[in-house]
Design a protein around this motif. Structure first.
Motif, PDB file in Angstrom:
ATOM      1  N   PHE A 135      -2.874  52.359 -28.654  1.00  0.00           N
ATOM      2  CA  PHE A 135      -2.294  52.468 -27.156  1.00  0.00           C
ATOM      3  C   PHE A 135      -0.937  52.805 -27.227  1.00  0.00           C
ATOM      4  O   PHE A 135      -0.200  52.115 -27.993  1.00  0.00           O
ATOM      5  N   THR A 141      -0.052  48.772 -19.552  1.00  0.00           N
ATOM      6  CA  THR A 141      -0.565  47.315 -19.722  1.00  0.00           C
ATOM      7  C   THR A 141      -1.569  47.338 -20.809  1.00  0.00           C
ATOM      8  O   THR A 141      -2.035  46.411 -21.492  1.00  0.00           O
ATOM      9  N   GLY A 211     -10.612  52.575 -23.612  1.00  0.00           N
ATOM     10  CA  GLY A 211     -10.391  52.307 -22.169  1.00  0.00           C
ATOM     11  C   GLY A 211      -9.117  52.940 -21.757  1.00  0.00           C
ATOM     12  O   GLY A 211      -8.571  53.728 -22.439  1.00  0.00           O
ATOM     13  N   GLY A 212      -8.686  52.548 -20.590  1.00  0.00           N
ATOM     14  CA  GLY A 212      -7.711  53.203 -19.767  1.00  0.00           C
ATOM     15  C   GLY A 212      -8.168  54.498 -19.009  1.00  0.00           C
ATOM     16  O   GLY A 212      -7.359  55.181 -18.434  1.00  0.00           O
ATOM     17  N   GLU A 213      -9.257  54.790 -19.425  1.00  0.00           N
ATOM     18  CA  GLU A 213      -9.821  56.126 -18.829  1.00  0.00           C
ATOM     19  C   GLU A 213     -11.445  56.386 -19.011  1.00  0.00           C
ATOM     20  O   GLU A 213     -11.888  55.595 -20.023  1.00  0.00           O
ATOM     21  N   GLY A 214     -12.252  57.007 -18.368  1.00  0.00           N
ATOM     22  CA  GLY A 214     -13.429  57.136 -18.364  1.00  0.00           C
ATOM     23  C   GLY A 214     -13.919  57.892 -19.875  1.00  0.00           C
ATOM     24  O   GLY A 214     -13.117  58.638 -20.291  1.00  0.00           O
ATOM     25  N   ASP A 233     -16.655  50.252 -23.873  1.00  0.00           N
ATOM     26  CA  ASP A 233     -15.696  50.908 -22.863  1.00  0.00           C
ATOM     27  C   ASP A 233     -15.045  49.321 -22.092  1.00  0.00           C
ATOM     28  O   ASP A 233     -15.861  48.624 -21.705  1.00  0.00           O
ATOM     29  N   ASN A 234     -13.765  49.587 -21.990  1.00  0.00           N
ATOM     30  CA  ASN A 234     -13.074  48.582 -21.401  1.00  0.00           C
ATOM     31  C   ASN A 234     -12.400  49.182 -20.145  1.00  0.00           C
ATOM     32  O   ASN A 234     -11.719  49.903 -20.178  1.00  0.00           O
ATOM     33  N   GLY A 236      -9.761  48.245 -16.431  1.00  0.00           N
ATOM     34  CA  GLY A 236      -8.840  47.379 -15.889  1.00  0.00           C
ATOM     35  C   GLY A 236      -7.781  48.323 -15.120  1.00  0.00           C
ATOM     36  O   GLY A 236      -7.853  49.559 -15.415  1.00  0.00           O
ATOM     37  N   LEU A 237      -6.854  47.756 -14.448  1.00  0.00           N
ATOM     38  CA  LEU A 237      -5.989  48.504 -13.907  1.00  0.00           C
ATOM     39  C   LEU A 237      -4.599  47.506 -13.743  1.00  0.00           C
ATOM     40  O   LEU A 237      -4.756  46.321 -13.608  1.00  0.00           O
ATOM     41  N   SER A 238      -3.332  48.286 -13.881  1.00  0.00           N
ATOM     42  CA  SER A 238      -1.995  47.618 -13.608  1.00  0.00           C
ATOM     43  C   SER A 238      -2.057  46.572 -12.487  1.00  0.00           C
ATOM     44  O   SER A 238      -1.852  45.259 -12.729  1.00  0.00           O
ATOM     45  N   ASP A 302     -11.560  53.552  -7.768  1.00  0.00           N
ATOM     46  CA  ASP A 302     -12.750  53.872  -8.670  1.00  0.00           C
ATOM     47  C   ASP A 302     -14.098  53.705  -8.125  1.00  0.00           C
ATOM     48  O   ASP A 302     -14.553  52.950  -7.425  1.00  0.00           O
ATOM     49  N   ARG A 326     -12.700  58.795 -10.168  1.00  0.00           N
ATOM     50  CA  ARG A 326     -12.099  58.286  -8.850  1.00  0.00           C
ATOM     51  C   ARG A 326     -12.076  58.854  -7.757  1.00  0.00           C
ATOM     52  O   ARG A 326     -12.276  60.173  -7.681  1.00  0.00           O
ATOM     53  N   LYS A 423      -3.952  58.884 -21.985  1.00  0.00           N
ATOM     54  CA  LYS A 423      -5.010  59.320 -21.223  1.00  0.00           C
ATOM     55  C   LYS A 423      -5.116  60.960 -21.001  1.00  0.00           C
ATOM     56  O   LYS A 423      -3.788  61.594 -20.785  1.00  0.00           O
TER      57      LYS A 423
HETATM   58  O1  DLL Z   1      -5.751  51.972 -17.635  1.00  0.00           O
HETATM   59  C1  DLL Z   1      -5.467  49.440 -17.814  1.00  0.00           C
HETATM   60  C2  DLL Z   1      -6.503  49.530 -19.149  1.00  0.00           C
HETATM   61  C3  DLL Z   1      -5.752  49.808 -20.285  1.00  0.00           C
HETATM   62  C4  DLL Z   1      -7.622  49.291 -19.014  1.00  0.00           C
HETATM   63  C5  DLL Z   1      -6.479  49.733 -21.415  1.00  0.00           C
HETATM   64  C6  DLL Z   1      -8.386  49.437 -20.356  1.00  0.00           C
HETATM   65  C7  DLL Z   1      -7.941  49.617 -21.442  1.00  0.00           C
HETATM   66  P1  DLL Z   1      -3.707  51.911 -15.145  1.00  0.00           P
HETATM   67  O2  DLL Z   1      -2.953  52.776 -16.271  1.00  0.00           O
HETATM   68  O3  DLL Z   1      -2.995  50.982 -14.289  1.00  0.00           O
HETATM   69  O4  DLL Z   1      -4.168  50.465 -16.275  1.00  0.00           O
HETATM   70  O5  DLL Z   1      -4.620  52.826 -14.728  1.00  0.00           O
HETATM   71  C8  DLL Z   1      -5.865  52.338 -13.966  1.00  0.00           C
HETATM   72  O6  DLL Z   1      -7.357  53.901 -15.054  1.00  0.00           O
HETATM   73  O7  DLL Z   1      -7.886  52.708 -11.894  1.00  0.00           O
HETATM   74  C9  DLL Z   1      -9.358  53.697 -13.502  1.00  0.00           C
HETATM   75  O8  DLL Z   1      -9.234  54.735 -12.628  1.00  0.00           O
HETATM   76  C10 DLL Z   1      -8.812  54.335 -14.918  1.00  0.00           C
HETATM   77  N1  DLL Z   1      -9.561  53.319 -15.932  1.00  0.00           N
HETATM   78  C11 DLL Z   1      -9.036  52.270 -16.564  1.00  0.00           C
HETATM   79  N2  DLL Z   1     -10.010  52.150 -17.497  1.00  0.00           N
HETATM   80  C12 DLL Z   1     -11.042  52.754 -17.389  1.00  0.00           C
HETATM   81  C13 DLL Z   1     -12.359  52.853 -17.802  1.00  0.00           C
HETATM   82  C14 DLL Z   1      -5.296  50.715 -17.243  1.00  0.00           C
HETATM   83  N3  DLL Z   1     -12.839  52.156 -18.997  1.00  0.00           N
HETATM   84  C15 DLL Z   1      -7.081  53.237 -13.696  1.00  0.00           C
HETATM   85  N4  DLL Z   1     -12.999  53.702 -17.352  1.00  0.00           N
HETATM   86  C16 DLL Z   1      -8.023  52.833 -13.287  1.00  0.00           C
HETATM   87  C17 DLL Z   1     -12.820  54.517 -16.118  1.00  0.00           C
HETATM   88  C18 DLL Z   1     -10.793  53.759 -16.293  1.00  0.00           C
HETATM   89  N5  DLL Z   1     -11.646  54.565 -15.935  1.00  0.00           N
END
Ligand code: DLL
Length: 433
Positions: A135, A141, A211-214, A233-234, A236-238, A302, A326, A423
């Motif tokens: 990443f 994050t 993670g970070g996206e679907g 699959d992991n 989370g969101l900031s 989401d 989303r 992403k």
């Molecule tokens: O993407 C946090 C993260 C980083 C989670 C790494 C897991 C691993 P943001 O950049 O704030 O934070 O984006 C959050 O990304 O509302 C979802 O729409 C999407 N998202 C994050 N993880 C997933 C997932 C990080 N496993 C936004 N599946 C969230 C689908 C995800 N969407």
């Protein structure tokens, strides 16, 4: 074999867990009321206070918080602690306007590392592993979140960040990396190059934490086949702190929520009514323990659903379904609702086409139209018009049967579409351009 990081918490009987959540919910409402003027004002207007919360479902009387609220309070107005107690900030990856900012106290960082360590342990990562974090390091994050979680677990970290794919593969091979941390899009790219260069057997990779996206199960199967790994699959969101909010265990039947730290609900995005377990809707989350920046009923946008049955792994914490999309990514084409993940599932099941695609939306008259551009696996198709047409029609038919919609399909040369190190940005919206 199920592996735990904090077994007592992860397998806590539901009644006990709910008791803990209720106690923490009351505490966080009182805390936000006292320390965040934004919430003090909102609670005051609704005549809400912590002592009025009698059961968990009373959460529905609390006000919702939106991304706009975070923007309006940029950068630090939602922080509940003075700056001398804030030890880290992160910010969203938003491409336009001001980012949304989040602040952490020392206790927040410690709890965050535990939340992340749980999901690493849940797929069998131990202190004997070598984990490459691909990443991008920075305000995002993802990298630092995984970094401190894996470090707490005792794994050896290779903090390479995103990009420079050849170097990534070289280190993976030379260091005997066993765990890959990246977005599924970057894993797709890395795994394709590894396959093309015939180095799969030289790699010791066994686990991917994505993670970070679907990522659809179909796309994930491609990645796993390319490099011989099991991946989870992991999510989370900031706004809620980052990764560690929920994640899959090795059974991969839903993402376990860190329910001792987060209270999830599903609502109808239009009426804001709470939905029942098992019903699709928008995920709304209240942080139960965050000191730096508590969030009350944050609207994630989401779409998913919740399953409260105890998992085969023994974890009692509620499982959320893979994110369907989303609500603001949902396309409405000729009156039909389409999630990009539905398109991805269809495409990934057709062996003649590859893992890379783009969705282009245009406005034609009063209607929107959708073009699906997808790469061929074998460029030889392009010189045989009849075969190409047959395949194109087949893809179109498959999409029509799932989406109930006619879309334009364009098959393009292998390696002609953009690759992503973070992403993916697969939607090109040309409306109004
Ligand atoms: O993407 C946090 C993260 C980083 C989670 C790494 C897991 C691993 P943001 O950049 O704030 O934070 O984006 C959050 O990304 O509302 C979802 O729409 C999407 N998202 C994050 N993880 C997933 C997932 C990080 N496993 C936004 N599946 C969230 C689908 C995800 N969407």
């Amino acid at each position: 074999m199920p592996v735990f990081w904090q077994k007592d918490i992860e397998t806590m009987p539901r009644k006990e867990l709910e008791r803990l959540q209720l106690e923490r919910l009351r505490h966080i409402v009182d805390y936000a009321d006292k320390h965040v003027p934004f919430y003090h004002k909102k609670f005051g207007a609704l005549k809400i206070s912590a002592d009025k919360i009698k059961c968990l479902s009373d959460v529905k009387y609390l006000p919702l918080t939106t991304k706009e609220d975070l923007r309006d309070n940029y950068p630090f107005s939602l922080f509940a602690r003075p700056m001398r107690e804030i030890v880290r900030t992160h910010a969203s990856s938003g491409t336009t306007g001001k980012p949304i900012v989040v602040g952490y106290t020392r206790n927040d960082l410690s709890a965050w590392a535990d939340q992340v360590a749980r999901f690493c342990a849940a797929v069998g990562v131990t202190d004997a592993d070598i984990a490459q974090i691909s990443f991008g390091y920075g305000l995002f994050t993802g990298a630092l979140g995984l970094h401190y979680g894996l470090e707490k677990l005792g794994a050896a970290i290779v903090p390479i960040s995103a990009g420079n794919t050849q170097r990534q593969l070289m280190l993976m091979e030379d260091f005997g990396v066993t765990v890959l941390i990246s977005t599924p899009s970057y894993a797709t790219y890395l795994s394709e190059i590894a396959r093309e260069q015939g180095i799969r057997d030289k790699l010791k990779l066994r686990v991917g934490l994505f993670g970070g996206e679907g990522c659809t199960p179909e796309m994930r199967a491609k990645i796993e086949e390319n490099i011989g790994i099991l991946s989870t699959d992991n999510y989370g969101l900031s706004e809620l702190g980052g990764p560690g909010v929920s994640g899959e265990c090795a059974f991969r039947c839903g993402l376990h929520f860190s329910e001792d730290h987060f209270l999830p609900e599903i609502i109808d995005s239009d009426t804001f009514e709470t939905k029942e377990a098992g019903e699709d809707g928008e995920l709304v989350v209240t942080t139960l323990t965050k000191e730096g920046m508590p969030m009350i009923r944050y609207r994630t946008k989401d779409i998913t659903r919740l399953d409260y049955d105890v998992c085969k792994c023994g974890r009692t914490h509620v499982r959320m379904d893979k994110v369907k999309g989303r609500s603001d990514d949902m396309l409405i084409i000729k009156g039909v609702n389409v999630f990009p993940s539905q398109i991805e599932s269809v495409l990934m099941n057709i062996p003649e086409i590859g893992a890379h695609y783009q969705l282009i939306i245009r406005r034609e008259g009063l209607m929107d139209s959708l073009e699906v551009k997808v790469e061929l696996v074998d460029g030889a198709y392009l010189v045989e018009y009849r075969k190409l047409e047959q395949l194109r029609n087949y893809v179109k038919e498959q999409l029509r049967s799932v989406l109930q919609l006619d879309v334009k399909v364009t098959l393009v040369e292998p390696k002609s579409l953009e690759r992503f190190e973070g992403k993916a940005r697969r939607i090109l919206d040309l409306r109004g351009k």
